[in-house]
Scaffold this motif. Structure first.
Motif, PDB file in Angstrom:
ATOM      1  N   GLU A 232      36.000  22.353 -11.486  1.00 19.16           N
ATOM      2  CA  GLU A 232      34.667  22.504 -10.803  1.00 19.16           C
ATOM      3  C   GLU A 232      33.690  23.326 -11.710  1.00 19.16           C
ATOM      4  OE1 GLU A 232      37.293  24.161  -8.028  1.00 19.16           O
ATOM      5  OE2 GLU A 232      36.606  22.985  -6.332  1.00 19.16           O
ATOM      6  N   SER A 233      34.321  24.003 -12.647  1.00 17.84           N
ATOM      7  CA  SER A 233      33.386  24.718 -13.757  1.00 17.84           C
ATOM      8  C   SER A 233      32.886  23.632 -14.616  1.00 17.84           C
ATOM      9  CB  SER A 233      34.264  25.674 -14.666  1.00 17.84           C
ATOM     10  OG  SER A 233      34.567  26.970 -13.743  1.00 17.84           O
ATOM     11  N   ASP A 234      33.583  22.886 -14.921  1.00 15.71           N
ATOM     12  CA  ASP A 234      33.061  21.955 -16.005  1.00 15.71           C
ATOM     13  C   ASP A 234      32.335  20.846 -15.529  1.00 15.71           C
ATOM     14  OD1 ASP A 234      34.622  23.264 -18.051  1.00 15.71           O
ATOM     15  OD2 ASP A 234      35.835  21.585 -18.366  1.00 15.71           O
ATOM     16  N   SER A 236      30.417  21.397 -12.753  1.00 20.67           N
ATOM     17  CA  SER A 236      29.217  21.955 -12.546  1.00 20.67           C
ATOM     18  C   SER A 236      28.377  22.145 -13.590  1.00 20.67           C
ATOM     19  CB  SER A 236      29.250  23.005 -11.379  1.00 20.67           C
ATOM     20  OG  SER A 236      29.850  24.167 -12.020  1.00 20.67           O
ATOM     21  N   SER A 237      28.906  22.618 -14.514  1.00 20.12           N
ATOM     22  CA  SER A 237      28.070  23.021 -15.696  1.00 20.12           C
ATOM     23  C   SER A 237      27.317  21.630 -16.272  1.00 20.12           C
ATOM     24  CB  SER A 237      28.975  23.386 -16.933  1.00 20.12           C
ATOM     25  OG  SER A 237      28.333  23.711 -18.121  1.00 20.12           O
ATOM     26  N   ALA A 238      28.109  20.464 -16.173  1.00 21.75           N
ATOM     27  CA  ALA A 238      27.508  19.019 -16.705  1.00 21.75           C
ATOM     28  C   ALA A 238      26.437  18.728 -15.872  1.00 21.75           C
ATOM     29  CB  ALA A 238      28.612  18.159 -16.653  1.00 21.75           C
ATOM     30  N   PHE A 240      24.388  20.888 -14.170  1.00 25.85           N
ATOM     31  CA  PHE A 240      23.219  21.318 -13.925  1.00 25.85           C
ATOM     32  C   PHE A 240      22.460  21.178 -15.394  1.00 25.85           C
ATOM     33  CE2 PHE A 240      25.045  24.122 -10.762  1.00 25.85           C
ATOM     34  CZ  PHE A 240      23.850  24.273  -9.862  1.00 25.85           C
ATOM     35  N   SER A 241      22.975  20.295 -16.290  1.00 28.81           N
ATOM     36  CA  SER A 241      22.351  19.881 -17.403  1.00 28.81           C
ATOM     37  C   SER A 241      21.242  18.756 -17.305  1.00 28.81           C
ATOM     38  CB  SER A 241      23.273  19.302 -18.640  1.00 28.81           C
ATOM     39  OG  SER A 241      23.911  18.180 -18.138  1.00 28.81           O
ATOM     40  N   GLY A 247      21.697  22.576  -6.986  1.00 24.33           N
ATOM     41  CA  GLY A 247      22.800  22.955  -6.479  1.00 24.33           C
ATOM     42  C   GLY A 247      23.991  21.851  -6.626  1.00 24.33           C
ATOM     43  N   VAL A 248      25.149  22.452  -6.631  1.00 22.30           N
ATOM     44  CA  VAL A 248      26.386  21.641  -6.578  1.00 22.30           C
ATOM     45  C   VAL A 248      27.251  21.925  -5.900  1.00 22.30           C
ATOM     46  CG1 VAL A 248      28.282  20.816  -7.981  1.00 22.30           C
ATOM     47  CG2 VAL A 248      25.722  21.048  -8.962  1.00 22.30           C
ATOM     48  N   GLU A 249      28.015  21.191  -5.070  1.00 21.31           N
ATOM     49  CA  GLU A 249      29.171  21.606  -4.098  1.00 21.31           C
ATOM     50  C   GLU A 249      30.182  20.657  -4.185  1.00 21.31           C
ATOM     51  OE1 GLU A 249      27.508  22.186  -0.269  1.00 21.31           O
ATOM     52  OE2 GLU A 249      27.290  20.084  -0.179  1.00 21.31           O
ATOM     53  N   PHE A 250      31.563  21.041  -3.910  1.00 21.98           N
ATOM     54  CA  PHE A 250      32.584  20.146  -3.606  1.00 21.98           C
ATOM     55  C   PHE A 250      33.254  20.232  -2.560  1.00 21.98           C
ATOM     56  CE2 PHE A 250      31.925  21.700  -7.991  1.00 21.98           C
ATOM     57  CZ  PHE A 250      32.129  20.430  -8.721  1.00 21.98           C
ATOM     58  N   ARG A 298      28.578  17.137  -4.437  1.00 26.99           N
ATOM     59  CA  ARG A 298      27.202  16.636  -4.047  1.00 26.99           C
ATOM     60  C   ARG A 298      26.376  17.268  -4.718  1.00 26.99           C
ATOM     61  NH1 ARG A 298      25.788  15.456   1.435  1.00 26.99           N
ATOM     62  NH2 ARG A 298      24.964  17.509   1.597  1.00 26.99           N
ATOM     63  N   VAL A 299      25.053  16.745  -5.265  1.00 28.21           N
ATOM     64  CA  VAL A 299      24.065  17.232  -6.306  1.00 28.21           C
ATOM     65  C   VAL A 299      22.873  17.520  -5.650  1.00 28.21           C
ATOM     66  CG1 VAL A 299      23.496  17.325  -8.737  1.00 28.21           C
ATOM     67  CG2 VAL A 299      25.774  16.490  -8.027  1.00 28.21           C
ATOM     68  N   LEU A 345      28.110  11.650 -16.305  1.00 26.43           N
ATOM     69  CA  LEU A 345      28.687  13.069 -16.700  1.00 26.43           C
ATOM     70  C   LEU A 345      30.043  13.370 -15.998  1.00 26.43           C
ATOM     71  CD1 LEU A 345      25.087  15.054 -16.276  1.00 26.43           C
ATOM     72  CD2 LEU A 345      26.682  14.875 -18.162  1.00 26.43           C
TER      73      LEU A 345
ATOM     74  N   ILE B 227      19.720  21.872 -22.359  1.00 26.50           N
ATOM     75  CA  ILE B 227      20.842  20.474 -21.989  1.00 26.50           C
ATOM     76  C   ILE B 227      21.970  21.394 -21.558  1.00 26.50           C
ATOM     77  CG2 ILE B 227      21.884  18.483 -22.814  1.00 26.50           C
ATOM     78  CD1 ILE B 227      19.014  18.044 -22.955  1.00 26.50           C
ATOM     79  N   SER B 233      24.146  26.025 -15.936  1.00 26.85           N
ATOM     80  CA  SER B 233      25.445  25.380 -16.293  1.00 26.85           C
ATOM     81  C   SER B 233      26.125  26.712 -16.602  1.00 26.85           C
ATOM     82  CB  SER B 233      25.073  24.504 -17.608  1.00 26.85           C
ATOM     83  OG  SER B 233      24.372  23.332 -17.387  1.00 26.85           O
ATOM     84  N   LYS B 246      33.336  26.910  -3.553  1.00 25.45           N
ATOM     85  CA  LYS B 246      33.309  25.475  -3.434  1.00 25.45           C
ATOM     86  C   LYS B 246      31.630  25.250  -3.572  1.00 25.45           C
ATOM     87  CE  LYS B 246      36.467  23.378  -2.866  1.00 25.45           C
ATOM     88  NZ  LYS B 246      37.487  22.542  -3.907  1.00 25.45           N
ATOM     89  N   VAL B 248      27.574  26.185  -5.482  1.00 26.28           N
ATOM     90  CA  VAL B 248      26.748  27.267  -6.138  1.00 26.28           C
ATOM     91  C   VAL B 248      25.284  26.432  -6.218  1.00 26.28           C
ATOM     92  CG1 VAL B 248      26.130  28.113  -8.271  1.00 26.28           C
ATOM     93  CG2 VAL B 248      28.456  27.984  -7.770  1.00 26.28           C
ATOM     94  N   PHE B 254      19.833  23.618  -2.190  1.00 25.45           N
ATOM     95  CA  PHE B 254      20.239  22.356  -1.191  1.00 25.45           C
ATOM     96  C   PHE B 254      19.057  22.194  -0.323  1.00 25.45           C
ATOM     97  CE2 PHE B 254      24.328  22.565  -2.804  1.00 25.45           C
ATOM     98  CZ  PHE B 254      24.721  20.866  -2.895  1.00 25.45           C
TER      99      PHE B 254
END
Lengths: 364, 364, 364, 364
Positions: A232-234, A236-238, A240-241, A247-250, A298-299, A345, B227, B233, B246, B248, B254
């Motif tokens: 999730e860290s990797d 989400s980090s990708a 937000f590039s 926003g990002v959620e799993f 979801r992004v 990504l 980037i 990120s 889960k 951010v 959102f």
């Protein structure tokens, strides 16, 4: 690690500016022995390319990729794979007219401050959404690698534009529908409404945002590292590039926060001799590690910042009020062009973890 | 970079297991010349410590931190700062009873598969929420560094538990209210309802999730790299290192996806001779770079996975159905213990970027 | 990557100061499933420990290692392995007397300038040779891992002290002789002369330098990455982390520069169905990659900087000339204590590359 | 960090193969505001270019560099700087003839094994000395940055070819002499003998090695990080990325190992109000940190592996003995082409440390 690179073992370095000579990417760490030529990359770039429908920018970017290094007689060699696209059809004049008028929602102000005005501001320069083509260059290779080595399959699609949501739940059989419409929504009915919404916003001199959902199937159990190297860290980090992502959620994500534990916990069951969960609120990731269920993310994309409507703003030099009229040709909604970027990504991060965890070796 | 470390110039390495001898952290890259002793760290650990109220676990962890290296005569030296907490009050027997019964929502299954069963499973081992104390060790130093060097101020607080939301908008004057109640919500009225909700869930053998919001004021313009090194990120990556997180989002997040561009764009204005925006839908970040407005982030926590209710699950060894009864002492809701952890990670990331961008030098 | 860490997949982080509470190391990335307890580390620390013979410092450092994390029921878990030694028998008073008198050859001046005087100067602080014990903590694990997983065997030994050189060529059968004498030279006759030389230097209030040679057998072909990740790059980088090291060479090294290509080229032959070279001027590395021949490296140590003889120097505060009389208990020659440190760093680098290249997986 | 990249804040990524389409480099982290155009890079590439004298290979590589990104209106922007050279005059046919005959001293065998034969073997592919042109691309920028920002000046030169050594000690006034002769030796008399030696070796179908010395003046005190980020670690690691390098030493180096401490210690004195040392056996580095004295490094190159003389070797496919006759056009001695490469890597490492330690900021 420099800021224009990402990955632990499979490292993508992005370069270029929106209105510079070229944009490109170096992918280092790809295993030797993967069959690869430009076509493997071009089809995904084509999915992202503008100028294809009435709801995307009318700029004509051919975006033809060339492989510069790292491939020999049709196979990857283990050396860095460099890819480039020559820029064309840039109209920088559009930008000189509004050069010092800070465009709301863009990086004009932050970039000018950070680089004391040395940054290439034309078309957003290094901060342009155009640079996501460099993500796709690397991502197309990662996606093929995952498919060939582990039969991992990623599909991303538009699930919401403005307030219009797809109601149906995605399943892999719908994958073929995604690129059948301009909205990139696998449900044709919803896609039609989305397209109408975007057209209407564009006509009103305005823009829309939305949500891209990504589902990755057949991920082996065990990808992801504890604590700071979690999937999730990797991922989400990708995400937000990507410019415009906020926003990002799993899995059940923000909605899951409102549930009871007894509702949100996914119970374990055995199916066809495999341990799986009966629901997938975790989005396929537990403790930062893949659990074998589909990875669901979801992004959220904000509405495009460039709008035709006049906006009040500040002139960076004079610090006085001024009126901004953005000309140029802009997407009224970037979401329909985002699914191949998200696919890319996701593929880069999963391929990186497959290499880190030894599921893919240094030679195919 | 190993998976148990994070940061570019200010690097935190976390170690230890929930039921091992000790947990600890090494913070490398902290400038020399910062006044520091254990008290600067202990007060934030105390904010996170369990056993303080009726709505958190009744485990008694004293969590007394000791600085092992990197501080000399009351100041940081520029050498790695190592901090440790001796573990105590662990009741590992509780776990041996359910050892092979896969606990839904936890990492039991993914960790066992990834490490072929060699992982220390007691109390979740390396995956335990207890490890967030190591984030706080480093974060307390980063937070002090930001305060001393740049007067940057971070405050995080509970803004939602289950379906109960704080309606008031946070402002810095409310910071003193956060730790005045068990819910860590700066609005006393909402806090009372939240506490009742958690108590009720606990009595029902169930658990709740929620949302922590974080607001950081006085961030200079220009933190963040384009980037892959964007503030969003790095912040999101750090947040997803917290177990149970889960989702951010930044600024309008959102919800902003549903707006028109003309609504979501933050217009520039000049206030007291500074360029600012009249709204803050961007959450203080444009193009991945801080724009001087407060950095606003919301973090979604799933409901705690350990619940008193019986759950059906699978026995990892026999692959047969079984009934899980979690004993031990668990938080019915982890959210009220999360604000100091979010504060810590925000501080680590911002301090790292302040060092990268030269806003803080190698000696104070 | 912070400066106190090294490695790509197997990352060692060193912490502590010579006269601080403790020194220690975190080893992240060690595969799960390696049998490990303190004894596996202690024996190598004992080889390095001072106070064992007339030719090393008479300080009594017990240097008893404790494993803090990462090992569960006798096996590594895949989590970071933290190890610590409590400091004892430090006489910091010795340093306060000469505090501002810059000791020639030491880091007093550079450290004071770099950290504006905040550095812990006692006993060299972070720059002390004592910190090489943290290399040994990690190296002992790496060495065991290489032995268990791939039967790779590293031996380092003193090959020169001052002008006294060992003439015999080393072979693995001599490995058992290395620790039979105080000079750590596998040739007993040479060792005797070396010991006499050191004793004589010590009596004269002076010190000696020398060379440690390292030979690693049974390395598989293919370790090492092209360009900046070459085995020679990583090995030399590690060696120069040892205080007093001023030169590193592989195979025929500096001497090879004087030869003709026809003399220095190692010709390929087939032996027992394997491709090998008839000579080993390359030191087992071609193009930065192991070729299956023994990896041979020589490491030059300068004479110890702390000598009993009076030296003229400058007082850092007054900038006036002064006379330095180093008291304390110092090694007249550090070389005999260096072989376990060289062994350790060679093992760390090779184990890292074995992980990177997939020769060792994430679980044994 | 991928293996084809180096640096902490100033990161060079190298790509391309000897006989591929292009070779190039991405330099990420260069401060904004440095005046830069192709000429700043081309002059150093020209110093390295072959075909200029009777003692280097007669291949005609024009090696014209083009800047692709990162420069806008004559200044660096803070974005990654990409540079490329189109390959030309490659005669790959020369290699197909000897394709499976393992060339002694080259990476043919190790690369084939590592990449299971997928590597581009033409001209050594990724392992070719030609790739050092990518080091020069980045290094020329770093060298200009150091000169402009801190007046740091690096000069490298040939100090030994075979057994012919320059006796004179270098001082900066001799810098203008280095490129006045084909041997790149600042002493004209020695250069003449060196040239004769190389010519004679070439006529005998043989090759020579030698030593390049590098002297960097006006380095501020305080560059370099303790333990694994020492200047010596980073400089040596960079040097061993040059094909043919087999040894690196600083200051008195290997010779210093034979001295007494009282001879090798550099005594502190005050000169023009600055603390300096009266000798420079440390080579300007103490405790891994620059002490303000010139940084002096010596780099040993093995004799070129490609020689005209017939050599017995093994056929990789048949594993049978065979005779190798290297045709193509090869350097009988690579040393005279190495000084700009050494200059480049020294500059990259020092500029990286100047950024890390805050001596150079993110905008000039």
């Amino acid at each position: 690690m420099a800021a224009n690179s990402t990955g632990r073992r499979l490292v993508l370095t992005s370069f270029g500016e929106s209105h510079g000579k070229s944009i490109g990417a170096v992918l280092d760490g790809c295993p030797a022995g993967l069959e690869l030529d430009e076509k493997d990359i071009q089809w995904m770039l084509d999915q992202r390319r503008p100028g294809q429908s009435s709801i995307s920018t009318q700029r004509k970017e051919r975006d033809t990729v060339e492989i510069i290094s790292g491939v020999f007689r049709g196979n990857t060699t283990g050396a860095p794979i460099t890819m480039m696209i020559q820029n064309s059809d840039q109209k920088s004049g559009d930008y000189d007219a509004i050069k010092t008028k800070l465009r709301p929602g863009h990086s004009d102000y932050t970039a000018a401050e950070k680089y004391s005005g040395y940054n290439d501001y034309r078309g957003g320069g290094r901060f342009s959404g155009r640079l996501t083509a460099t993500h796709v260059m690397g991502g197309a290779i990662a996606r093929k690698l995952l498919k060939v080595a582990l039969d991992i399959r990623t599909n991303s699609y538009t699930t919401q534009i403005g307030r219009t949501r797809m109601k149906k739940e995605f399943n892999e059989k719908m994958a073929g529908m995604i690129y059948k419409n301009d909205a990139r929504c696998p449900d044709a009915g919803t896609a039609k409404i989305m397209k109408a919404d975007i057209t209407s916003a564009r006509k009103g001199g305005d823009s829309l945002g939305g949500i891209v959902e990504s589902v990755t199937c057949n991920v082996p159990v065990g990808l992801g590292e504890p604590i700071f190297g979690s999937l999730e860290s990797d991922l989400s980090s990708a995400m937000f590039s990507i410019p415009s992502v906020k926003g990002v959620e799993f899995g059940s994500g923000f909605e899951g926060s409102e549930k009871y534990g007894s509702e949100n916990n996914d119970l374990y069951v055995v199916k066809r001799n495999k341990i799986v969960t009966s629901t997938n609120n975790s989005g396929g990731i537990l403790g930062g590690i893949s659990n074998g269920m589909p990875i669901v993310m979801r992004v959220a994309f904000k509405p495009a910042s460039s709008i035709a409507k006049e906006q009040e703003t500040i002139d960076y030099n004079t610090r006085k009020k001024t009126i901004l009229r953005v000309r140029g040709r802009h997407d009224p909604c970037v979401v329909p062009r985002a699914p191949p970027v998200v696919d890319s990504l996701v593929s880069l991060i999963l391929a990186d973890h497959a290499l880190v965890s030894g599921k893919i070796g240094p030679v195919l």
